[in-house]
Design a protein around this motif. Structure first.
Motif, PDB file in Angstrom:
ATOM      1  N   SER A  23       0.714  -1.286  -0.159  1.00 55.73           N
ATOM      2  CA  SER A  23       0.057   0.114   0.102  1.00 55.73           C
ATOM      3  C   SER A  23       0.902   1.241   0.021  1.00 55.73           C
ATOM      4  CB  SER A  23      -0.949   0.061   1.225  1.00 55.73           C
ATOM      5  OG  SER A  23      -1.777  -1.169   1.223  1.00 55.73           O
ATOM      6  N   ILE A  24       1.970   1.148   0.828  1.00 52.05           N
ATOM      7  CA  ILE A  24       2.774   2.148   0.936  1.00 52.05           C
ATOM      8  C   ILE A  24       3.484   2.553  -0.446  1.00 52.05           C
ATOM      9  CG2 ILE A  24       4.795   3.188   2.060  1.00 52.05           C
ATOM     10  CD1 ILE A  24       3.729   2.135   4.648  1.00 52.05           C
ATOM     11  N   ALA A  25       3.921   1.489  -1.114  1.00 54.66           N
ATOM     12  CA  ALA A  25       4.697   1.587  -2.455  1.00 54.66           C
ATOM     13  C   ALA A  25       3.931   1.990  -3.176  1.00 54.66           C
ATOM     14  CB  ALA A  25       4.926   0.150  -2.602  1.00 54.66           C
ATOM     15  N   THR A  26       2.533   1.726  -3.240  1.00 53.30           N
ATOM     16  CA  THR A  26       1.634   2.392  -4.281  1.00 53.30           C
ATOM     17  C   THR A  26       1.537   3.780  -4.102  1.00 53.30           C
ATOM     18  OG1 THR A  26       0.313   0.023  -4.264  1.00 53.30           O
ATOM     19  CG2 THR A  26      -0.748   1.884  -5.247  1.00 53.30           C
ATOM     20  N   ILE A  27       1.465   4.163  -2.991  1.00 50.23           N
ATOM     21  CA  ILE A  27       1.089   5.487  -2.650  1.00 50.23           C
ATOM     22  C   ILE A  27       2.463   6.372  -3.400  1.00 50.23           C
ATOM     23  CG2 ILE A  27       1.021   7.459  -0.773  1.00 50.23           C
ATOM     24  CD1 ILE A  27      -0.912   5.426   0.814  1.00 50.23           C
ATOM     25  N   GLN A  28       3.582   5.999  -2.907  1.00 49.67           N
ATOM     26  CA  GLN A  28       4.599   6.678  -3.092  1.00 49.67           C
ATOM     27  C   GLN A  28       5.184   6.663  -4.566  1.00 49.67           C
ATOM     28  OE1 GLN A  28       7.423   4.369  -0.502  1.00 49.67           O
ATOM     29  NE2 GLN A  28       7.138   5.893   0.938  1.00 49.67           N
ATOM     30  N   LYS A  29       4.369   5.729  -5.485  1.00 49.29           N
ATOM     31  CA  LYS A  29       4.275   6.019  -7.124  1.00 49.29           C
ATOM     32  C   LYS A  29       4.119   7.242  -7.354  1.00 49.29           C
ATOM     33  CE  LYS A  29       4.424   0.969  -8.031  1.00 49.29           C
ATOM     34  NZ  LYS A  29       3.634  -0.052  -8.503  1.00 49.29           N
ATOM     35  N   ASP A  30       3.128   7.812  -6.734  1.00 52.19           N
ATOM     36  CA  ASP A  30       2.154   9.118  -7.185  1.00 52.19           C
ATOM     37  C   ASP A  30       2.967  10.190  -6.061  1.00 52.19           C
ATOM     38  OD1 ASP A  30       0.915  11.375  -7.802  1.00 52.19           O
ATOM     39  OD2 ASP A  30      -0.889  10.362  -7.177  1.00 52.19           O
ATOM     40  N   PRO A  31       3.836  11.096  -6.595  1.00 54.70           N
ATOM     41  CA  PRO A  31       4.475  12.190  -5.956  1.00 54.70           C
ATOM     42  C   PRO A  31       3.454  12.876  -4.877  1.00 54.70           C
ATOM     43  CG  PRO A  31       5.461  11.983  -8.045  1.00 54.70           C
ATOM     44  CD  PRO A  31       4.248  11.130  -7.986  1.00 54.70           C
ATOM     45  N   VAL A  32       2.271  13.372  -5.807  1.00 58.73           N
ATOM     46  CA  VAL A  32       1.192  14.285  -4.855  1.00 58.73           C
ATOM     47  C   VAL A  32       0.677  13.417  -4.036  1.00 58.73           C
ATOM     48  CG1 VAL A  32      -0.913  15.395  -5.310  1.00 58.73           C
ATOM     49  CG2 VAL A  32       0.919  15.407  -6.986  1.00 58.73           C
ATOM     50  N   ALA A  33       0.298  11.834  -4.144  1.00 58.24           N
ATOM     51  CA  ALA A  33      -0.277  11.210  -2.973  1.00 58.24           C
ATOM     52  C   ALA A  33       0.991  10.899  -1.822  1.00 58.24           C
ATOM     53  CB  ALA A  33      -0.525  10.209  -3.426  1.00 58.24           C
ATOM     54  N   ALA A  34       2.119  10.737  -2.371  1.00 57.79           N
ATOM     55  CA  ALA A  34       3.185  10.499  -1.259  1.00 57.79           C
ATOM     56  C   ALA A  34       3.451  11.710  -0.577  1.00 57.79           C
ATOM     57  CB  ALA A  34       4.546  10.108  -2.023  1.00 57.79           C
ATOM     58  N   ALA A  35       3.237  13.061  -0.848  1.00 60.34           N
ATOM     59  CA  ALA A  35       3.301  14.149  -0.155  1.00 60.34           C
ATOM     60  C   ALA A  35       2.313  14.295   0.884  1.00 60.34           C
ATOM     61  CB  ALA A  35       3.518  15.196  -1.092  1.00 60.34           C
ATOM     62  N   LYS A  36       1.301  13.696   0.496  1.00 61.85           N
ATOM     63  CA  LYS A  36      -0.113  13.822   1.349  1.00 61.85           C
ATOM     64  C   LYS A  36      -0.127  12.536   2.422  1.00 61.85           C
ATOM     65  CE  LYS A  36      -2.806  16.590  -1.855  1.00 61.85           C
ATOM     66  NZ  LYS A  36      -4.035  16.458  -2.708  1.00 61.85           N
ATOM     67  N   MET A  37       0.756  11.668   2.193  1.00 59.01           N
ATOM     68  CA  MET A  37       0.494  10.259   2.869  1.00 59.01           C
ATOM     69  C   MET A  37       0.877  10.766   4.550  1.00 59.01           C
ATOM     70  SD  MET A  37       2.522   6.645   2.548  1.00 59.01           S
ATOM     71  CE  MET A  37       4.037   7.141   2.906  1.00 59.01           C
ATOM     72  N   PRO A  38      -0.215  10.351   5.371  1.00 57.18           N
ATOM     73  CA  PRO A  38      -0.050  10.582   6.451  1.00 57.18           C
ATOM     74  C   PRO A  38       0.993   9.777   7.273  1.00 57.18           C
ATOM     75  CG  PRO A  38      -2.028   9.477   6.385  1.00 57.18           C
ATOM     76  CD  PRO A  38      -1.340   9.608   4.914  1.00 57.18           C
ATOM     77  N   SER A  39       1.814  10.325   8.351  1.00 57.95           N
ATOM     78  CA  SER A  39       3.001   9.518   8.981  1.00 57.95           C
ATOM     79  C   SER A  39       2.149   8.282   9.853  1.00 57.95           C
ATOM     80  CB  SER A  39       3.492  10.497  10.056  1.00 57.95           C
ATOM     81  OG  SER A  39       4.015  11.477   9.420  1.00 57.95           O
ATOM     82  N   LEU A  40       0.949   8.313  10.053  1.00 63.04           N
ATOM     83  CA  LEU A  40       0.419   7.216  10.441  1.00 63.04           C
ATOM     84  C   LEU A  40       0.241   5.863   9.776  1.00 63.04           C
ATOM     85  CD1 LEU A  40      -2.995   9.058  12.235  1.00 63.04           C
ATOM     86  CD2 LEU A  40      -0.996   7.895  13.487  1.00 63.04           C
ATOM     87  N   THR A  41       0.534   6.301   8.490  1.00 68.53           N
ATOM     88  CA  THR A  41       0.361   4.984   7.610  1.00 68.53           C
ATOM     89  C   THR A  41       1.761   4.315   7.786  1.00 68.53           C
ATOM     90  OG1 THR A  41      -0.913   6.408   5.969  1.00 68.53           O
ATOM     91  CG2 THR A  41       0.404   4.250   5.276  1.00 68.53           C
ATOM     92  N   ASN A  42       2.820   5.243   7.968  1.00 69.11           N
ATOM     93  CA  ASN A  42       4.280   4.453   8.148  1.00 69.11           C
ATOM     94  C   ASN A  42       4.127   3.945   9.636  1.00 69.11           C
ATOM     95  OD1 ASN A  42       5.729   4.491   6.009  1.00 69.11           O
ATOM     96  ND2 ASN A  42       5.749   7.112   6.164  1.00 69.11           N
ATOM     97  N   ILE A  43       3.649   4.510  10.582  1.00 73.68           N
ATOM     98  CA  ILE A  43       3.558   3.877  12.044  1.00 73.68           C
ATOM     99  C   ILE A  43       2.811   2.855  12.005  1.00 73.68           C
ATOM    100  CG2 ILE A  43       2.619   4.487  14.333  1.00 73.68           C
ATOM    101  CD1 ILE A  43       5.000   6.458  13.525  1.00 73.68           C
ATOM    102  N   GLU A  44       1.789   2.512  11.197  1.00 76.22           N
ATOM    103  CA  GLU A  44       1.134   1.420  11.184  1.00 76.22           C
ATOM    104  C   GLU A  44       1.969   0.225  10.614  1.00 76.22           C
ATOM    105  OE1 GLU A  44      -1.401  -1.740  11.594  1.00 76.22           O
ATOM    106  OE2 GLU A  44      -1.699   0.161  12.597  1.00 76.22           O
TER     107      GLU A  44
END
Length: 190
Positions: A44-65
């Protein structure tokens, strides 16, 4: 609905599904259950990070999970080789999140629990540089400790060892002062 909102909703649904069962009895999770959960979050994180706009908006909570899932695996199976990889990933994720004290703590746990970890040289360099640059106040004894351990690693090339020895010689300088000293030295040679 935007892609990032959809993905955030999807991740929330995963969290709810993972943390709440259909019945109140807790099921004993297997290694495969934990690994599937970790892979799902990493994908899920890898998918989000493919899109720079979405990656910039990804909440830290996603990584914390993801961190929580990695730590859960380590706690459930502390002697397992995959647990070492989990600790390494936790160390790296906390570094990405600029939580360098936490990164160092998990790095130390990895060194203590798995002294022959396959990426030990990378981990030691990461810990040394964290104490050299990011963790304040700067603790030169910790920098020296990790870099001296790194010098003992057989996998470290001689050029890298020379760089580490030079850094240790000028450890009284912070990294930026050291770089400035190197630049002045190079300028004098020209």
């Amino acid at each position: 609905m935007s892609k990032s909102v959809y993905l955030a909703s999807f991740l929330a649904l995963i969290l709810i599904t993972f943390s709440c069962g259909e019945n109140s009895e807790k099921k004993e999770l297997t290694r495969e259950d934990y690994k599937a959960s970790i892979k799902q979050m990493e994908d899920s994180i890898a998918t989000i990070q493919k899109d720079p706009v979405a990656a910039a908006k990804m909440p830290s909570l996603t990584n914390i999970e993801l961190i929580n899932r990695l730590v859960a695996y380590y706690r459930a199976f502390p002697k397992d080789d995959y647990a070492a990889d989990c600790l390494f990933k936790v160390h790296m994720k906390y570094g990405e999140l600029q939580a360098h004290q936490n990164a160092a703590a998990y790095g130390d746990t990895l060194l203590k629990s798995f002294p022959n970890y396959k990426n030990r040289d990378f981990l030691l360099e990461s810990l040394g540089s964290s104490y050299d640059v990011y963790i304040q106040p700067r603790d030169t004894s910790k920098v020296r400790y990790y870099y001296e351990l790194l010098l003992k690693e057989k996998t470290v090339k001689s050029e890298k060892k020379a760089e580490i020895k030079a850094r240790l010689k000028y450890l009284h300088l912070d990294l930026f002062q050291y770089i400035e000293l190197q630049n002045k030295s190079l300028a004098k040679r020209k």
